[in-house]
Design a protein around this motif. Structure first.
Motif, PDB file in Angstrom:
ATOM      1  N   GLU A  74      51.710  25.689  47.166  1.00 16.49           N
ATOM      2  CA  GLU A  74      51.417  24.757  46.083  1.00 16.49           C
ATOM      3  C   GLU A  74      50.142  23.967  46.346  1.00 16.49           C
ATOM      4  O   GLU A  74      49.873  22.986  45.665  1.00 16.49           O
ATOM      5  N   ILE A  75      49.359  24.390  47.344  1.00 14.80           N
ATOM      6  CA  ILE A  75      48.283  23.516  47.825  1.00 14.80           C
ATOM      7  C   ILE A  75      46.947  23.761  47.133  1.00 14.80           C
ATOM      8  O   ILE A  75      46.452  22.892  46.407  1.00 14.80           O
ATOM      9  N   THR A  76      46.325  24.893  47.354  1.00 17.39           N
ATOM     10  CA  THR A  76      44.966  25.133  46.857  1.00 17.39           C
ATOM     11  C   THR A  76      44.927  26.389  46.001  1.00 17.39           C
ATOM     12  O   THR A  76      45.504  27.412  46.359  1.00 17.39           O
ATOM     13  N   TYR A  77      44.226  26.276  44.861  1.00 19.89           N
ATOM     14  CA  TYR A  77      44.070  27.419  43.956  1.00 19.89           C
ATOM     15  C   TYR A  77      42.596  27.792  43.874  1.00 19.89           C
ATOM     16  O   TYR A  77      41.732  26.931  43.692  1.00 19.89           O
ATOM     17  N   ILE A  78      42.322  29.087  44.035  1.00 21.95           N
ATOM     18  CA  ILE A  78      40.958  29.599  43.935  1.00 21.95           C
ATOM     19  C   ILE A  78      40.933  30.737  42.928  1.00 21.95           C
ATOM     20  O   ILE A  78      41.776  31.634  42.977  1.00 21.95           O
ATOM     21  N   ASP A  79      39.987  30.694  41.999  1.00 20.47           N
ATOM     22  CA  ASP A  79      39.702  31.825  41.114  1.00 20.47           C
ATOM     23  C   ASP A  79      38.278  32.247  41.421  1.00 20.47           C
ATOM     24  O   ASP A  79      37.316  31.630  40.967  1.00 20.47           O
ATOM     25  N   GLY A  80      38.160  33.289  42.230  1.00 17.65           N
ATOM     26  CA  GLY A  80      36.839  33.712  42.672  1.00 17.65           C
ATOM     27  C   GLY A  80      35.973  34.240  41.567  1.00 17.65           C
ATOM     28  O   GLY A  80      34.740  34.095  41.601  1.00 17.65           O
ATOM     29  N   GLU A  81      36.580  34.856  40.541  1.00 17.34           N
ATOM     30  CA  GLU A  81      35.800  35.406  39.436  1.00 17.34           C
ATOM     31  C   GLU A  81      35.190  34.300  38.594  1.00 17.34           C
ATOM     32  O   GLU A  81      34.072  34.415  38.100  1.00 17.34           O
ATOM     33  N   ALA A  82      35.943  33.225  38.403  1.00 12.87           N
ATOM     34  CA  ALA A  82      35.473  32.121  37.550  1.00 12.87           C
ATOM     35  C   ALA A  82      34.800  31.012  38.344  1.00 12.87           C
ATOM     36  O   ALA A  82      34.270  30.064  37.754  1.00 12.87           O
ATOM     37  N   GLY A  83      34.821  31.086  39.670  1.00 14.96           N
ATOM     38  CA  GLY A  83      34.220  30.035  40.482  1.00 14.96           C
ATOM     39  C   GLY A  83      35.001  28.742  40.425  1.00 14.96           C
ATOM     40  O   GLY A  83      34.439  27.664  40.222  1.00 14.96           O
ATOM     41  N   VAL A  84      36.340  28.835  40.593  1.00 13.35           N
ATOM     42  CA  VAL A  84      37.222  27.672  40.478  1.00 13.35           C
ATOM     43  C   VAL A  84      37.843  27.361  41.838  1.00 13.35           C
ATOM     44  O   VAL A  84      38.294  28.264  42.547  1.00 13.35           O
ATOM     45  N   LEU A 331      21.195  39.294  55.565  1.00 11.61           N
ATOM     46  CA  LEU A 331      21.044  38.164  54.654  1.00 11.61           C
ATOM     47  C   LEU A 331      22.301  37.316  54.711  1.00 11.61           C
ATOM     48  O   LEU A 331      23.363  37.729  54.245  1.00 11.61           O
ATOM     49  N   SER A 332      22.209  36.164  55.305  1.00 11.05           N
ATOM     50  CA  SER A 332      23.354  35.262  55.422  1.00 11.05           C
ATOM     51  C   SER A 332      23.426  34.357  54.196  1.00 11.05           C
ATOM     52  O   SER A 332      22.411  33.877  53.709  1.00 11.05           O
ATOM     53  N   GLY A 333      24.669  34.131  53.722  1.00 10.12           N
ATOM     54  CA  GLY A 333      24.855  33.180  52.640  1.00 10.12           C
ATOM     55  C   GLY A 333      24.864  33.761  51.254  1.00 10.12           C
ATOM     56  O   GLY A 333      24.894  33.031  50.273  1.00 10.12           O
ATOM     57  N   PHE A 334      24.820  35.090  51.125  1.00 14.54           N
ATOM     58  CA  PHE A 334      24.918  35.716  49.813  1.00 14.54           C
ATOM     59  C   PHE A 334      26.151  36.606  49.800  1.00 14.54           C
ATOM     60  O   PHE A 334      26.407  37.345  50.749  1.00 14.54           O
ATOM     61  N   GLY A 335      26.901  36.517  48.712  1.00 14.36           N
ATOM     62  CA  GLY A 335      28.142  37.261  48.632  1.00 14.36           C
ATOM     63  C   GLY A 335      29.261  36.485  49.305  1.00 14.36           C
ATOM     64  O   GLY A 335      29.028  35.652  50.176  1.00 14.36           O
ATOM     65  N   HIS A 336      30.492  36.686  48.867  1.00 12.38           N
ATOM     66  CA  HIS A 336      31.618  35.926  49.385  1.00 12.38           C
ATOM     67  C   HIS A 336      32.872  36.763  49.256  1.00 12.38           C
ATOM     68  O   HIS A 336      33.022  37.527  48.305  1.00 12.38           O
ATOM     69  N   ARG A 337      33.776  36.633  50.220  1.00 11.65           N
ATOM     70  CA  ARG A 337      35.031  37.385  50.199  1.00 11.65           C
ATOM     71  C   ARG A 337      35.841  37.037  48.951  1.00 11.65           C
ATOM     72  O   ARG A 337      36.554  37.884  48.394  1.00 11.65           O
ATOM     73  N   VAL A 338      35.750  35.787  48.464  1.00  8.05           N
ATOM     74  CA  VAL A 338      36.549  35.333  47.324  1.00  8.05           C
ATOM     75  C   VAL A 338      35.705  35.153  46.069  1.00  8.05           C
ATOM     76  O   VAL A 338      36.007  35.698  45.016  1.00  8.05           O
ATOM     77  N   TYR A 339      34.621  34.374  46.183  1.00 14.20           N
ATOM     78  CA  TYR A 339      33.824  34.040  45.006  1.00 14.20           C
ATOM     79  C   TYR A 339      32.890  35.180  44.637  1.00 14.20           C
ATOM     80  O   TYR A 339      32.143  35.673  45.466  1.00 14.20           O
ATOM     81  N   LYS A 340      32.929  35.594  43.367  1.00 17.38           N
ATOM     82  CA  LYS A 340      32.087  36.679  42.887  1.00 17.38           C
ATOM     83  C   LYS A 340      30.996  36.181  41.940  1.00 17.38           C
ATOM     84  O   LYS A 340      30.136  36.930  41.535  1.00 17.38           O
ATOM     85  N   THR A 341      31.060  34.926  41.553  1.00 14.97           N
ATOM     86  CA  THR A 341      29.983  34.338  40.756  1.00 14.97           C
ATOM     87  C   THR A 341      29.257  33.333  41.634  1.00 14.97           C
ATOM     88  O   THR A 341      28.334  33.680  42.344  1.00 14.97           O
TER      89      THR A 341
END
Length: 478
Positions: A74-84, A331-341
């Motif tokens: 119930e703690i943290t919610y992430i929507d990687g596609e929407a950047g939430v 290249l460090s800092g581009f792309g993310h395991r969760v966030y796609k935007t």
């Protein structure tokens, strides 16, 4: 907890083509139980390996936990596609503007935003527990002069557990934290106060032992980050107070880095904690996981990348981009395991950096960072791969904030670990109090090694050669 719907459509129908049997698996909260697949059994085919254990049911193979849910949270919610990113339902953007690190810590751990009285009580307890036993000074001075601060911090969290026997389920009974009664919750809260309160003290001690300075007792009357900066920087000045802009900036950075769901370090804390070990050992394990360059060390990697681009001149950005595309550079800092935007934290970090730079001045690396950002965002290579600048790239800004504040680069992961203690504790507490109790985490494997072999006496063995199949010869120094 979600329950299976009476609607039969809320299920997954699986047909095993090996046997022709059909299985119906309930879907609850858009998830299926992995153990349900153990009912899908078949007889071994002629010549099939015994080690496949086909008759014991299917296993779900998921290398790297790409799509495996290991806990209900119930703690943290992430929507990687929407950047939430939301803490307990609250958008991180709102909390960064209106809340503080310790107020958000209360939210993450206990589930609601506190009243003024509740917040004051929590902050008072945390800050009260910032003092360390005098023996800890000798512990820190036992490290080499060039010891990495994350090695010291990881060791220090484990060391803390040796001070508090009442916090150890191995000594007090394995239900110490899982009973959920008043006494158990009070014991749990006391360790939470200690770990959050002492995290900044331990980090400051790791910093000052590297600088050859005396340790500083946590002051009275300052905020959490204000106390941290005081312990880092105080050199005997009368009425010393940290710069309020830098104090606020660090508080915002702490807040947005407090939790990020089941990342590697949080999962490590839960994996370790599932054995019902004391929380200090679990937090030390999480700190060790965070130390890795694919996790907490990424922000340092970004800064080092920018330094390498800028030497000899910042105009090297286009050449660096081409080298990345040829896979000659990383290249460090581009792309993310969760966030796609884009990572919602990135905008907060940039705004915070702007405030800090008004006080400290802009770092020359900022221009290189922006040139790299602009070049990559316009390049088809990165666009097609959805390699948007993530929070690690915008750690350029947090990294530049840290540089402006005087932190050495190898201290950056420590500045990640200190606030993340909050998230680790929130998830650890939730697991201790979950319905049905705690089960030790024990993943399955798909065994692909040798079948049964008989022992061969040493004089009859043939040598096996190969780079990975024999131990290396190493040189021994004097």
């Amino acid at each position: 907890m979600g329950q299976p719907s009476e609607n039969t459509q809320d299920s997954l129908t699986v047909r095993d083509n090996r046997t022709g049997k059909t299985y119906t698996i309930p879907i609850v909260d858009n998830a299926v139980s992995a153990t349900a697949f153990k009912d899908i059994k078949a007889l071994r085919k002629p010549g099939e390996r015994d080690e496949n254990e086909t008759e014991k049911g299917l296993r779900v193979q998921d290398k790297g936990f790409l799509n495996t849910a290991v806990i209900r949270s119930e703690i943290t919610y992430i929507d990687g596609e929407a950047g939430v990113l939301r803490y307990r339902g609250y958008p991180i953007e709102q909390l960064a503007i209106h809340s503080s690190h310790l107020e958000s810590a209360y939210l993450l751990i206990y589930g609601t935003l506190p009243t003024k009285e509740q917040c004051t009580h929590f902050e008072t307890e945390v800050l009260r527990h910032g003092n360390m036993h005098v023996d800890s000074e000798e512990f820190f001075r036992s490290f080499r002069y060039d010891a990495h601060p994350m090695s010291m911090l990881t060791s220090a969290f484990a060391m803390l557990g040796s001070f508090y026997n009442e916090a150890n389920p191995s000594l007090q009974g394995q239900k110490l934290y899982t009973r959920g009664d008043k006494e158990s919750l009070a014991t749990m809260d006391r360790q939470i106060y200690r770990l959050i309160g002492k995290a900044t003290t331990l980090a400051a001690m790791a910093y000052r032992v590297r600088q050859g300075r005396e340790f500083v007792t946590p002051p009275v009357g300052l905020s959490y980050t204000g106390s941290f900066l005081y312990q880092m920087d105080h050199l005997g000045e009368e009425d010393y107070r940290p710069n309020p802009v830098l104090e606020k900036a660090l508080d915002v950075l702490f807040l947005i880095h407090a939790d990020h769901e089941l990342n590697a370090s949080c999962t490590t804390v839960l994996q370790t904690g599932s054995s019902l070990v004391d929380p200090y050992s679990a937090i030390a394990a999480g700190c060790a996981s965070l130390y890795g360059p694919l996790h907490g060390g990424a922000n340092e990697a970004v800064i080092r990348m920018l330094i390498s681009i800028e030497r000899p001149v910042p105009e090297n950005v286009p050449a660096f981009i081409e080298a990345v595309k040829r896979r000659e550079k990383t290249l460090s800092g581009f792309g993310h395991r969760v966030y796609k935007t884009s990572d919602p934290r990135s905008f907060i970090v940039r705004k915070t950096a702007d405030e800090v730079f008004k006080v400290t001045g802009r770092d020359a690396l900022l221009e290189t960072a922006m040139a790299l950002h602009d070049a990559a965002m316009k390049d088809e290579y990165f666009i097609k791969r959805k390699l948007a600048p993530n929070v690690d790239f915008w750690y350029v800004f947090s990294g530049l904030i840290y540089r402006a504040m005087g932190f050495p680069m190898d201290f950056f992961p420590v500045l990640f670990a200190v606030p993340r203690v909050v998230g680790w504790l929130a998830h650890w507490r939730q697991m201790m109090l979950q319905e049905g109790g705690v089960k030790i985490w024990r993943p399955r494997q798909v065994y692909v090694g040798a079948g049964k072999r008989d022992y061969v006496p040493i004089e009859r063995r043939e040598a096996v050669e190969g780079l990975r199949q024999v131990p290396s010869a190493v040189e021994h120094g004097g």
